[in-house]
Design a protein around this motif. Structure first.
Motif, PDB file in Angstrom:
ATOM      1  N   LEU A   1     -70.673 -62.793   6.182  1.00 15.75           N
ATOM      2  CA  LEU A   1     -70.826 -64.193   6.567  1.00 15.75           C
ATOM      3  C   LEU A   1     -69.778 -64.587   7.598  1.00 15.75           C
ATOM      4  O   LEU A   1     -70.052 -65.400   8.484  1.00 15.75           O
ATOM      5  CB  LEU A   1     -70.728 -65.096   5.331  1.00 15.75           C
ATOM      6  CG  LEU A   1     -71.748 -64.839   4.219  1.00 15.75           C
ATOM      7  CD1 LEU A   1     -71.689 -65.962   3.195  1.00 15.75           C
ATOM      8  CD2 LEU A   1     -73.158 -64.683   4.767  1.00 15.75           C
ATOM      9  N   ALA A   2     -68.587 -64.010   7.490  1.00 13.15           N
ATOM     10  CA  ALA A   2     -67.539 -64.310   8.468  1.00 13.15           C
ATOM     11  C   ALA A   2     -67.957 -63.854   9.857  1.00 13.15           C
ATOM     12  O   ALA A   2     -67.736 -64.553  10.850  1.00 13.15           O
ATOM     13  CB  ALA A   2     -66.224 -63.636   8.055  1.00 13.15           C
ATOM     14  N   TRP A   3     -68.565 -62.683   9.934  1.00 15.59           N
ATOM     15  CA  TRP A   3     -69.022 -62.173  11.235  1.00 15.59           C
ATOM     16  C   TRP A   3     -70.119 -63.060  11.809  1.00 15.59           C
ATOM     17  O   TRP A   3     -70.130 -63.383  13.002  1.00 15.59           O
ATOM     18  CB  TRP A   3     -69.498 -60.738  11.097  1.00 15.59           C
ATOM     19  CG  TRP A   3     -69.997 -60.131  12.372  1.00 15.59           C
ATOM     20  CD1 TRP A   3     -71.279 -59.811  12.691  1.00 15.59           C
ATOM     21  CD2 TRP A   3     -69.211 -59.800  13.540  1.00 15.59           C
ATOM     22  NE1 TRP A   3     -71.350 -59.291  13.964  1.00 15.59           N
ATOM     23  CE2 TRP A   3     -70.100 -59.272  14.503  1.00 15.59           C
ATOM     24  CE3 TRP A   3     -67.852 -59.892  13.831  1.00 15.59           C
ATOM     25  CZ2 TRP A   3     -69.653 -58.851  15.753  1.00 15.59           C
ATOM     26  CZ3 TRP A   3     -67.425 -59.474  15.084  1.00 15.59           C
ATOM     27  CH2 TRP A   3     -68.313 -58.946  16.015  1.00 15.59           C
TER      28      TRP A   3
ATOM     29  N   LEU B   1     -54.527 -62.349   0.344  1.00 18.08           N
ATOM     30  CA  LEU B   1     -55.696 -61.787  -0.326  1.00 18.08           C
ATOM     31  C   LEU B   1     -56.473 -62.855  -1.092  1.00 18.08           C
ATOM     32  O   LEU B   1     -57.711 -62.832  -1.126  1.00 18.08           O
ATOM     33  CB  LEU B   1     -55.256 -60.675  -1.280  1.00 18.08           C
ATOM     34  CG  LEU B   1     -54.685 -59.411  -0.617  1.00 18.08           C
ATOM     35  CD1 LEU B   1     -54.245 -58.412  -1.668  1.00 18.08           C
ATOM     36  CD2 LEU B   1     -55.705 -58.790   0.322  1.00 18.08           C
ATOM     37  N   ALA B   2     -55.765 -63.794  -1.694  1.00 17.85           N
ATOM     38  CA  ALA B   2     -56.455 -64.875  -2.404  1.00 17.85           C
ATOM     39  C   ALA B   2     -57.254 -65.741  -1.439  1.00 17.85           C
ATOM     40  O   ALA B   2     -58.367 -66.167  -1.730  1.00 17.85           O
ATOM     41  CB  ALA B   2     -55.444 -65.727  -3.170  1.00 17.85           C
ATOM     42  N   ARG B   3     -56.667 -65.969  -0.266  1.00 18.94           N
ATOM     43  CA  ARG B   3     -57.367 -66.778   0.735  1.00 18.94           C
ATOM     44  C   ARG B   3     -58.627 -66.079   1.234  1.00 18.94           C
ATOM     45  O   ARG B   3     -59.581 -66.732   1.688  1.00 18.94           O
ATOM     46  CB  ARG B   3     -56.412 -67.087   1.893  1.00 18.94           C
ATOM     47  CG  ARG B   3     -56.929 -68.130   2.866  1.00 18.94           C
ATOM     48  CD  ARG B   3     -55.844 -68.591   3.828  1.00 18.94           C
ATOM     49  NE  ARG B   3     -54.942 -69.539   3.200  1.00 18.94           N
ATOM     50  CZ  ARG B   3     -53.694 -69.284   2.869  1.00 18.94           C
ATOM     51  NH1 ARG B   3     -53.178 -68.103   3.117  1.00 18.94           N
ATOM     52  NH2 ARG B   3     -52.943 -70.209   2.304  1.00 18.94           N
ATOM     53  N   ALA B   4     -58.665 -64.746   1.151  1.00 19.74           N
ATOM     54  CA  ALA B   4     -59.823 -63.985   1.616  1.00 19.74           C
ATOM     55  C   ALA B   4     -60.970 -63.986   0.610  1.00 19.74           C
ATOM     56  O   ALA B   4     -62.089 -63.581   0.944  1.00 19.74           O
ATOM     57  CB  ALA B   4     -59.412 -62.543   1.914  1.00 19.74           C
ATOM     58  N   VAL B   5     -60.719 -64.440  -0.614  1.00 17.93           N
ATOM     59  CA  VAL B   5     -61.784 -64.495  -1.618  1.00 17.93           C
ATOM     60  C   VAL B   5     -62.795 -65.554  -1.195  1.00 17.93           C
ATOM     61  O   VAL B   5     -62.424 -66.687  -0.853  1.00 17.93           O
ATOM     62  CB  VAL B   5     -61.190 -64.820  -3.011  1.00 17.93           C
ATOM     63  CG1 VAL B   5     -62.295 -65.107  -4.014  1.00 17.93           C
ATOM     64  CG2 VAL B   5     -60.326 -63.663  -3.483  1.00 17.93           C
ATOM     65  N   GLU B   6     -64.052 -65.208  -1.216  1.00 17.49           N
ATOM     66  CA  GLU B   6     -65.075 -66.135  -0.721  1.00 17.49           C
ATOM     67  C   GLU B   6     -65.204 -67.349  -1.630  1.00 17.49           C
ATOM     68  O   GLU B   6     -65.182 -67.247  -2.851  1.00 17.49           O
ATOM     69  CB  GLU B   6     -66.406 -65.407  -0.577  1.00 17.49           C
ATOM     70  CG  GLU B   6     -66.362 -64.422   0.580  1.00 17.49           C
ATOM     71  CD  GLU B   6     -67.701 -63.812   0.874  1.00 17.49           C
ATOM     72  OE1 GLU B   6     -68.503 -63.670  -0.061  1.00 17.49           O
ATOM     73  OE2 GLU B   6     -67.945 -63.454   2.031  1.00 17.49           O
ATOM     74  N   GLY B   7     -65.308 -68.494  -0.994  1.00 12.88           N
ATOM     75  CA  GLY B   7     -65.373 -69.762  -1.701  1.00 12.88           C
ATOM     76  C   GLY B   7     -64.041 -70.469  -1.797  1.00 12.88           C
ATOM     77  O   GLY B   7     -63.979 -71.630  -2.203  1.00 12.88           O
TER      78      GLY B   7
END
Length: 240
Positions: free
Chosen positions: A106-108, A197-203
């Motif tokens: 989704l980021a891409w 890493l926490a920020r990279a978790v979706e949502g």
């Protein structure tokens, strides 16, 4: 370490209203009205996406219907004037199309939309054949994820992996997508890593990582304060 990210195939709409090159202007307008869509992919043989027709491609016909554009307008808006005279999807469409594959993250997909300033992307397979469509609103669905679901992933894939034996329990709380991590860890050098890493978790909307180092022992180090570290905000640069 982090769980697999959501893919375009997870959120895309699989049933898509599409056109063939020979679709006429009025057919396009009727189809848009019937299905309440503002843009449609144009297909060639094998359902291969060759372009997109949107309301913006149709408007020049109305804009230039009554007037005879001057030379300045002709020079500056030649593409719009060409579309004003077009009568089929093949002539009206914007090409080549901006597409995304179903296996993209989704980021891409969000990056592609932002780069090309489009609101939706046809989803294609390796041969360029249409498989679905994804819109901006589809990409935002990850932010509907339940807070406890997010917290569980942060505990499992971030905290447990980075801090398997903390001196005290580490607490993870999530409210409206904002993650707060508190407690004490042995190695504070890993605190910024945990925040990232926490920020990279979706949502996840934001992260407050307020982890501290181990408690000091007054008998052994009376002059040392508790060691704490708060993760810097995104984009922050340390002093040299």
């Amino acid at each position: 370490m982090i769980g697999a990210p959501h893919l375009v195939s997870d959120v895309m709409t699989g049933t898509v209203v599409a056109l063939r090159r020979g679709a006429t202007f009025k057919e396009i307008v009727r189809t848009m009205q019937r299905w309440h869509v503002s843009a449609m992919p144009v297909l060639a043989d094998g359902d291969r996406v060759v372009g997109m027709v949107s309301e913006a491609d149709l408007l020049p016909k109305e804009e230039f219907r009554d007037g005879d554009p001057g030379r300045w307008t002709q020079l500056r808006r030649l593409a719009d004037l060409v579309k004003a005279g077009a009568v089929t999807a093949g002539d009206l469409m914007s090409a080549p199309p901006v597409t995304v594959e179903a296996g993209a993250t989704l980021a891409w997909a969000a990056r592609i939309m932002a780069l090309h300033q489009v609101k939706r992307l046809p989803v294609v397979d390796e041969e360029g054949a249409l498989r679905g469509i994804v819109s901006r609103s589809d990409l935002l669905k990850v932010f509907l994820r339940d807070d406890e679901d997010i917290a569980g992933e942060v505990r499992r894939d971030v905290v447990a992996e980075l801090f398997p034996a903390p001196p005290e329990p580490i607490r993870v709380a999530v409210r409206d997508g904002v993650v707060r991590i508190t407690g004490r860890v042995t190695d504070t050098a890993l605190v910024p890593v945990a925040a990232r890493l926490a920020r990279a978790v979706e949502g996840v909307v934001d992260v407050d990582c307020s982890l501290l180092g181990p408690r000091r022992h007054p008998d052994l180090d009376p002059d040392l304060p508790d060691v704490g570290m708060t993760a810097p905000p995104p984009g922050a640069v340390g002093a040299g």
